[in-house]
Design a protein around this motif. Structure first.
Motif, short mmCIF file in Angstrom:
data_model
loop_
_atom_site.label_atom_id
_atom_site.label_comp_id
_atom_site.label_asym_id
_atom_site.label_seq_id
_atom_site.Cartn_x
_atom_site.Cartn_y
_atom_site.Cartn_z
N ILE A 164 0.87 -1.17 0.00
CA ILE A 164 0.00 0.00 0.00
C ILE A 164 0.91 1.23 0.00
N ILE A 165 0.72 2.09 -0.99
CA ILE A 165 1.58 3.26 -1.10
C ILE A 165 0.75 4.55 -1.05
N THR A 166 1.42 5.59 -0.65
CA THR A 166 0.88 6.94 -0.75
C THR A 166 1.87 7.72 -1.61
N LEU A 167 1.36 8.37 -2.64
CA LEU A 167 2.21 9.16 -3.52
C LEU A 167 2.17 10.62 -3.09
N CYS A 168 3.23 11.32 -3.41
CA CYS A 168 3.27 12.76 -3.20
C CYS A 168 3.59 13.40 -4.55
N TYR A 169 2.76 14.36 -4.93
CA TYR A 169 3.01 15.17 -6.12
C TYR A 169 3.29 16.59 -5.66
N ARG A 170 4.44 17.10 -6.01
CA ARG A 170 4.84 18.46 -5.66
C ARG A 170 4.61 19.37 -6.86
N LYS A 171 3.59 20.20 -6.77
CA LYS A 171 3.24 21.14 -7.84
C LYS A 171 3.87 22.48 -7.52
N ILE A 172 4.76 22.92 -8.39
CA ILE A 172 5.44 24.20 -8.24
C ILE A 172 4.66 25.26 -9.03
N ILE A 173 4.36 26.37 -8.38
CA ILE A 173 3.61 27.44 -9.02
C ILE A 173 4.40 28.74 -8.89
N ASP A 174 4.69 29.33 -10.04
CA ASP A 174 5.37 30.62 -10.06
C ASP A 174 4.81 31.45 -11.21
N ASP A 175 5.47 32.52 -11.52
CA ASP A 175 4.98 33.46 -12.53
C ASP A 175 4.93 32.86 -13.94
N SER A 176 5.64 31.77 -14.17
CA SER A 176 5.68 31.18 -15.51
C SER A 176 4.52 30.24 -15.80
N ASN A 177 3.75 29.83 -14.80
CA ASN A 177 2.63 28.93 -15.02
C ASN A 177 1.59 29.60 -15.91
N SER A 178 0.97 28.82 -16.79
CA SER A 178 0.06 29.41 -17.76
C SER A 178 -1.42 29.10 -17.50
N SER A 179 -1.74 28.08 -16.71
CA SER A 179 -3.16 27.76 -16.51
C SER A 179 -3.81 28.82 -15.62
N HIS A 180 -5.10 29.02 -15.83
CA HIS A 180 -5.84 30.01 -15.04
C HIS A 180 -5.80 29.65 -13.55
N TRP A 181 -6.00 28.38 -13.24
CA TRP A 181 -6.00 27.93 -11.85
C TRP A 181 -4.67 28.27 -11.19
N ASP A 182 -3.57 27.95 -11.86
CA ASP A 182 -2.24 28.24 -11.32
C ASP A 182 -2.04 29.74 -11.11
N LYS A 183 -2.49 30.53 -12.06
CA LYS A 183 -2.34 31.99 -11.96
C LYS A 183 -3.12 32.54 -10.76
N PHE A 184 -4.33 32.03 -10.55
CA PHE A 184 -5.13 32.49 -9.40
C PHE A 184 -4.44 32.13 -8.09
N VAL A 185 -3.93 30.90 -8.00
CA VAL A 185 -3.22 30.48 -6.79
C VAL A 185 -1.99 31.35 -6.57
N HIS A 186 -1.26 31.61 -7.64
CA HIS A 186 -0.06 32.43 -7.56
C HIS A 186 -0.39 33.84 -7.05
N GLU A 187 -1.36 34.47 -7.68
CA GLU A 187 -1.71 35.85 -7.33
C GLU A 187 -2.29 35.96 -5.92
N ASP A 188 -3.22 35.07 -5.59
CA ASP A 188 -3.86 35.16 -4.27
C ASP A 188 -2.91 34.80 -3.14
N SER A 189 -2.02 33.84 -3.39
CA SER A 189 -1.05 33.50 -2.34
C SER A 189 -0.04 34.64 -2.15
N PHE A 190 0.29 35.35 -3.21
CA PHE A 190 1.19 36.50 -3.09
C PHE A 190 0.53 37.62 -2.27
#
Length: 168
Positions: free
Chosen positions: A5-31
């Motif tokens: 039985i495993i648990t995976l970890c996915y590390r999603k990096i979000i910075d100014d270069s991300n292009s998806s709308h979701w990523d941009k919202f996370v980037h802006e609101d977290s800033f």
């Protein structure tokens, strides 16, 4: 028969270069939240970056948690599905219950230097086998059945086996 039985970890990096709308919202609101929350730790404006706060201000590491509140609504939009990870049929299949938000770097005056990570931890999976650079997994239910529905996916950057447990 024993199962891994495993648990995976996915590390999603979000910075100014991300292009998806979701990523941009996370980037802006977290800033914006970072700028607001960090005022308590930088009342006299002495420091210009998150790294400086961590080095010089006790308790500044709480900003990871404090800023995470700004992105929880965006995480709910995912409906428990880890983004970006697809099986060989092109479907999102990996579910999560837990996450950890992390500020990697930030500058109070430059949103382009703001960089965060969201570590998604999958729900438990049964690891059936490895085929080249692919894993064959299924959702862990705890019950034995005659037929098990599986997902085959390619191991990719920023995906890791977080934990493993063998059960009989």
């Amino acid at each position: 028969m024993s199962q891994k039985i495993i648990t995976l970890c996915y590390r999603k990096i979000i910075d100014d270069s991300n292009s998806s709308h979701w990523d941009k919202f996370v980037h802006e609101d977290s800033f914006l939240e970072f700028k607001m929350q960090s005022q308590f730790y930088n009342q006299d404006g002495k420091y210009g970056t998150f790294a400086e706060l961590l080095m010089h201000v006790p308790g500044a590491d709480k900003l990871h948690f404090l800023v995470s509140a700004a992105i929880t609504g965006y995480l709910r939009q995912l409906n428990g599905i880890i983004p970006d990870i697809l099986d060989n049929l092109g479907r999102r299949f990996l579910t999560f219950e837990n996450f950890k938000f992390e500020i990697i770097n930030s500058d109070f005056n430059d949103i382009e230097k703001h960089k965060v990570a969201i570590n998604f931890f999958s729900k438990p999976l049964v690891w059936h086998e490895r085929i080249d650079n692919h894993l064959l997994v299924s959702q862990f239910t705890g019950a034995e059945t005659d037929e098990t529905f599986t997902n085959l996916f390619q191991i990719q950057p920023f995906v890791s086996i977080h934990s493993i447990k063998t059960i009989s």
